[in-house]
Design an enzyme around this catalytic site. Structure first.
Site, PDB file in Angstrom:
ATOM      1  CE  LYS A  21      -4.905  -6.271 -10.808  1.00  0.00           C
ATOM      2  NZ  LYS A  21      -5.421  -5.121 -10.058  1.00  0.00           N
ATOM      3  N   GLY A  65      -2.494 -12.467   2.972  1.00  0.00           N
ATOM      4  CA  GLY A  65      -3.789 -13.039   3.319  1.00  0.00           C
ATOM      5  C   GLY A  65      -4.179 -14.205   2.420  1.00  0.00           C
ATOM      6  N   GLY A  96       0.463  -6.979   1.767  1.00  0.00           N
ATOM      7  CA  GLY A  96       1.051  -5.720   1.303  1.00  0.00           C
ATOM      8  C   GLY A  96       2.155  -5.244   2.239  1.00  0.00           C
TER       9      GLY A  96
END
Ligand code: 3PG
Ligand code: MG
Length: 402
Positions: free
Chosen positions: A204, A357, A381
């Site tokens: 996204k 990850g 993140g």
């Protein structure tokens, strides 16, 4: 930021916050990279006679209260077992997080022992936005220990009790993983050797627009592939068929493209795509130019001209940061794009950082040794938010204002 050598840990109970959030297939760990990355700090603390009580989260347990969450799982049991295998001695797992069994286990530890608390997210207050609720569970966790070591790099962007509140209650230091991750990310943000090329993939654009905005000031070239690239192609007016798309982001993405052009940052987008008839490993598929994609197909990978283009745009790089696969690498038929990016980056003579990850799992699944890159970050993140220039709550709590 203090390091563990600044703490007098011998004979003392150390609460070690690690990121042991590994991908699972049922109860089978599919990539133990985060457990391995936690070993240096665990080993160093144990070797100095600390009593190491490890605290970590796993997945995102659901349920309104502790009993519902602990019944639903996931339990850290498989992680305790794998950690024990890697350390060469059993790692006992508490039956609760900061309750009577955790206290019993903490009291049973001898110097150099290592144990694990149950999934800290079984405590609903761990992730609460309410400071008082987090303070209550933080207090219970802190009461188990004399010292705190923060080594869960991948969770430092979370303002959670075990990450943000506990270090305020105990003398604390940053573990070796946190120190090394932060050192590498600083090299990317402070004075990267040029050309500095960033490759962004993953699903996204909405997750990555903030980092792109920040990177337009830092990077020389941005390569955008995979799921998020289809919204960029749509912003240029191209048909993307049934490919992943965030229609509400098209305007923002067009703004980013205009901004990049103004600031002289090159944005590299796919020129051909692998369009499949369905999202399945054995779906029929063909290669289409990015400006002539059929309405009834869904892109699952980058085409051969794009793979060559991305490789060429990486060839002269002196610094590379890569976050996010550029195709559905989990399906071997659609792994060529991600493999091409990994191969091109592994050939770069300079600092190469793989963050996140999914990208870390991708390079391992595609059989690239960790040594093919300068650094594989354990945080997705967390590393993106660091590059965005945000203050990571967990890092701030460890006494580092970046
Ligand atoms: C991660 O896997 O991204 C970290 O362990 C943090 O987990 P979270 O995204 O569920 O907060
Ligand atoms: Mg995450």
């Amino acid at each position: 930021m203090k390091s563990i050598t600044d703490l007098d840990v011998g004979g003392r109970l150390v609460l070690l916050r690690a990121d042991l959030n590994v991908p699972l297939d049922g109860t089978v760990i599919t990539d133990d990279g985060r457990i391995k990355a936690s070993l240096p700090t665990i080993g160093a603390l144990a070797a100095r006679g600390a009593r190491v009580l490890t605290c970590a989260h796993l997945g995102r347990p659901s349920g309104g209260d502790y009993p519902a969450r602990s019944a639903g799982g996931p339990s850290l049991r498989p992680v305790a077992e794998r950690l024990g295998e890697l350390l060469g001695r059993p790692v006992p797992l508490a039956a609760d997080v900061a309750g009577p069994d955790a206290a019993r286990l903490a009291g049973s530890l001898g110097d150099g022992d290592v144990a694990l608390l149950e999934n800290v997210r079984f405590e609903p207050a761990e992730t609460s936005k309410d400071d008082a609720r987090r303070a209550e569970v933080a207090g219970r966790l802190a009461s188990l220990a004399a010292l705190y070591v923060g080594d869960g790099f991948g969770a430092l962007h979370r303002k959670h009790a075990s990450v943000y509140d506990v270090p305020r209650l105990l003398p604390h230091a940053a573990g070796e993983l946190v120190q090394s991750e932060v050192d590498v990310l600083r090299r990317l943000t402070e004075n990267p050797e040029r050309p500095y090329v960033v490759v962004l993939g993953g699903a996204k654009p909405s997750d990555k627009l903030a980092v792109i905005d920040n990177l337009l000031d830092k990077a020389d070239r941005l390569i955008i592939g995979g799921g998020m690239s289809y919204t960029f192609l749509a912003a240029q007016g191209y048909e993307v068929g049934r490919s992943l798309l965030e229609p509400d982001q098209i305007g923002n993405v067009a703004g980013v493209l205009a901004d990049a052009a103004r600031r002289g940052v090159e944005i590299v987008l796919p020129v051909d795509l692998v369009g499949a008839t369905a999202f399945t490993p054995d779906a029929a598929h063909d290669v289409y130019p990015a400006d002539a994609f059929p309405a009834d197909r869904e892109s699952l990978d980058m085409g051969p001209r794009t793979r060559a283009l991305f490789a060429a745009k990486l060839a002269d790089a002196k610094t590379v940061f890569w976050n996010g696969p550029v195709g559905v690498f989990e399906f071997p038929a659609f792994a060529a794009g991600t493999r091409a990016v990994a191969k091109a980056i592994s050939g770069v003579a300079g600092l190469t950082v793989v963050g996140g990850g999914d990208s870390a799992a991708a390079v391992r699944q595609l059989d690239f040794p960790d040594s093919a890159f300068s650094h594989i970050s354990t945080g997705g993140g967390a590393s993106l938010e660091f590059l965005e220039g945000k203050t990571l709550p967990g890092l701030a709590a460890l006494g580092d204002d970046q």
